[in-house]
Enzyme design. Structure first.
Site, short mmCIF file in Angstrom:
data_model
loop_
_atom_site.label_atom_id
_atom_site.label_comp_id
_atom_site.label_asym_id
_atom_site.label_seq_id
_atom_site.Cartn_x
_atom_site.Cartn_y
_atom_site.Cartn_z
N GLU A 280 126.90 38.06 -47.14
CA GLU A 280 125.71 38.81 -47.56
C GLU A 280 125.12 38.11 -48.78
O GLU A 280 125.84 37.74 -49.70
CB GLU A 280 126.09 40.25 -47.90
CG GLU A 280 126.53 41.03 -46.69
CD GLU A 280 126.93 42.46 -47.01
OE1 GLU A 280 126.96 43.27 -46.08
OE2 GLU A 280 127.22 42.75 -48.18
N ARG B 226 130.30 42.40 -48.44
CA ARG B 226 130.90 41.67 -47.32
C ARG B 226 130.55 40.19 -47.36
O ARG B 226 129.49 39.81 -47.85
CB ARG B 226 130.45 42.30 -46.00
CG ARG B 226 130.91 43.76 -45.89
CD ARG B 226 130.39 44.36 -44.62
NE ARG B 226 128.96 44.15 -44.49
CZ ARG B 226 128.28 44.41 -43.39
NH1 ARG B 226 128.89 44.89 -42.34
NH2 ARG B 226 126.98 44.19 -43.35
N GLU C 94 108.22 41.61 -57.49
CA GLU C 94 109.30 42.59 -57.67
C GLU C 94 110.00 42.88 -56.35
O GLU C 94 110.55 43.94 -56.15
CB GLU C 94 108.75 43.87 -58.31
CG GLU C 94 107.83 44.69 -57.43
CD GLU C 94 106.35 44.32 -57.56
OE1 GLU C 94 106.06 43.16 -57.92
OE2 GLU C 94 105.50 45.18 -57.29
#
Ligand SMILES: [Mg+2]
Length: 318
Positions: free
Chosen positions: A222, A219, A230
Site C-alpha cells: 500500500e 498492508r 490538497e
C-alpha cells in the site's frame, strides 16, 4: 477483516540501507579472497554460477556485483548483459573481474554494461578503491532516485512516482486477475484553512495529513502519494469493494483523530477528509485512468453528500 485488526508491517524506509555486495565466481577460493577484501563495506553474498548469480541479484538487489568472466556455462559478459537488460537488476553496479588484462577485454566488459574492470591476480588496495568508488556512485544514484520520487512539501511519494507505480500494479493485477483498489483523498475546506491560518500552517496541515495517511496503511504494497494540491492518492493492492468499505471509514477516522483545529470548516471543528474509493480487476482494454476516474467520481459524490465521509464506487471496472 476489521480495519483496526489489519496486520501491521514495517514501513518501507526512505533512508539508504547498508551496502550489499554480490560476488559471482565459479571458484570458491576467488570468492573467499574477494570477500575478505570487501566485507567491511557491507553485507557480502555469493553465487558460483552465472544463472545462480542472476537469480540472487533479482532477489537481493545488490548495490554492487563483482562478476568473474571465466565461468563454465554462461560467461561473465553474458551474465552482465542479462543483468543490465532486466529492469529488476539493471540498477546494480557491476565490476568485471578477469585474468585477461587487455584493452579488448576491458572494452567488452564496458560494452556489456559493467561500470569498471579488475584484473587477477587481485591487487588489494586497487580492488578496495574501485569497490568503494562504485558503492559511492550507487549511493548517489539512489539518493537522486529518491529525490525524483519525493514530493517536496510532504516528503511522501509524488505524482510521478504514483503514475509509474499504478501502471506497474495495473499490469500485475491484470496478469493475476486480482482486484486493484485506489483511494482519492481530499482535505475538506482546505482553501478556507489556508485563508484562516496562513500558508505556513496550511503546509503543516498537508504534512500532517500525509503522514497520518502513510501511518494508517497496514498492508504490504500500500502506497500513498501526493496527487496535487490538497489531494492524496493511495494504491491498495489486492483490495475489493468489501475491503474498501472498511478502509474508507478508517482513513477518515484517522485524519479526524489528528484533531487539527479548523474554525472555517462547515462540517467539523477539526480538519477532515473526503475520500473516493474504487476497485476492479484490470482489463487489457483499459488503463489505470479508468480506475482513477471511478475513484474521482466517488470522491465528487462524497463531497456532494456533505464531505467528512467516504464513498465507494458501485460500478466496477468492466
Ligand atoms: Mg572463473
Amino acid at each position: 477483516m476489521q480495519a483496526d485488526s489489519l496486520p501491521s508491517y514495517s514501513k518501507p524506509s526512505l533512508a539508504p540501507a547498508a551496502s550489499v555486495i554480490l560476488i559471482i565466481d565459479d571458484n570458491p577460493k576467488s570468492i573467499k579472497a574477494l570477500s575478505l577484501l570487501v566485507r567491511d563495506f557491507g553485507e557480502v553474498l555469493f553465487a558460483t554460477s552465472g544463472a545462480a548469480g542472476i537469480a540472487m541479484a533479482m532477489k537481493s538487489k545488490p548495490d554492487l556485483i563483482l562478476l568473474d568472466v571465466e565461468m563454465p556455462g554462461m560467461n561473465g559478459y553474458e551474465v552482465c548483459r542479462q543483468l543490465k537488460a532486466d529492469l529488476s537488476t539493471r540498477g546494480s553496479g557491476i565490476i568485471i573481474v578477469t585474468s585477461h588484462s587487455s584493452v579488448e577485454h576491458e572494452v567488452e566488459a564496458l560494452e556489456a554494461g559493467a561500470a569498471d574492470f579488475i584484473t587477477k591476480p587481485l591487487n588489494a588496495p586497487l580492488v578496495r578503491a574501485r569497490v568503494k568508488t562504485q558503492l559511492l556512485v550507487k549511493k548517489q544514484a539512489d539518493a537522486l532516485q529518491r529525490l525524483a520520487e519525493q514530493d517536496g512539501l510532504t516528503g511522501i511519494y509524488n505524482r510521478r512516482y504514483f503514475d509509474e507505480q499504478v501502471a506497474q500494479e495495473w499490469r500485475r493485477h491484470q496478469r493475476q486477475r486480482s482486484p486493484l483498489g485506489l483511494a482519492l483523498v481530499d482535505v475538506d475546506y482546505f482553501k478556507a484553512y489556508n485563508d484562516e491560518y496562513g500558508h505556513q500552517d496550511g503546509d503543516e496541515c498537508l504534512r500532517s495529513v500525509a503522514q497520518c495517511l502513510t501511518l494508517a496503511l497496514r498492508r504490504p504494497g500500500e502506497q500513498v502519494a501526493r496527487y496535487g494540491g490538497e489531494e492524496f492518492v493511495i494504491i491498495l493492492p489486492y483490495t475489493d469493494n468489501v475491503e474498501l468499505l472498511k478502509i474508507g471509514p478508517w482513513l477518515c477516522e484517522q485524519v479526524r483523530n489528528l484533531k487539527i483545529p479548523h474554525a472555517k470548516s462547515a462540517v467539523a471543528q477539526w480538519v477532515t477528509i473526503s475520500a473516493g474509493l474504487a476497485s476492479g480487476i484490470p482489463s487489457i482494454q483499459s488503463g489505470p485512468d479508468h480506475l482513477l476516474g471511478l475513484a474521482d467520481k466517488a470522491l465528487y459524490q462524497a463531497k456532494a453528500n456533505g464531505r467528512n465521509q467516504f464513498v465507494v464506487a458501485e460500478k466496477n471496472l468492466e
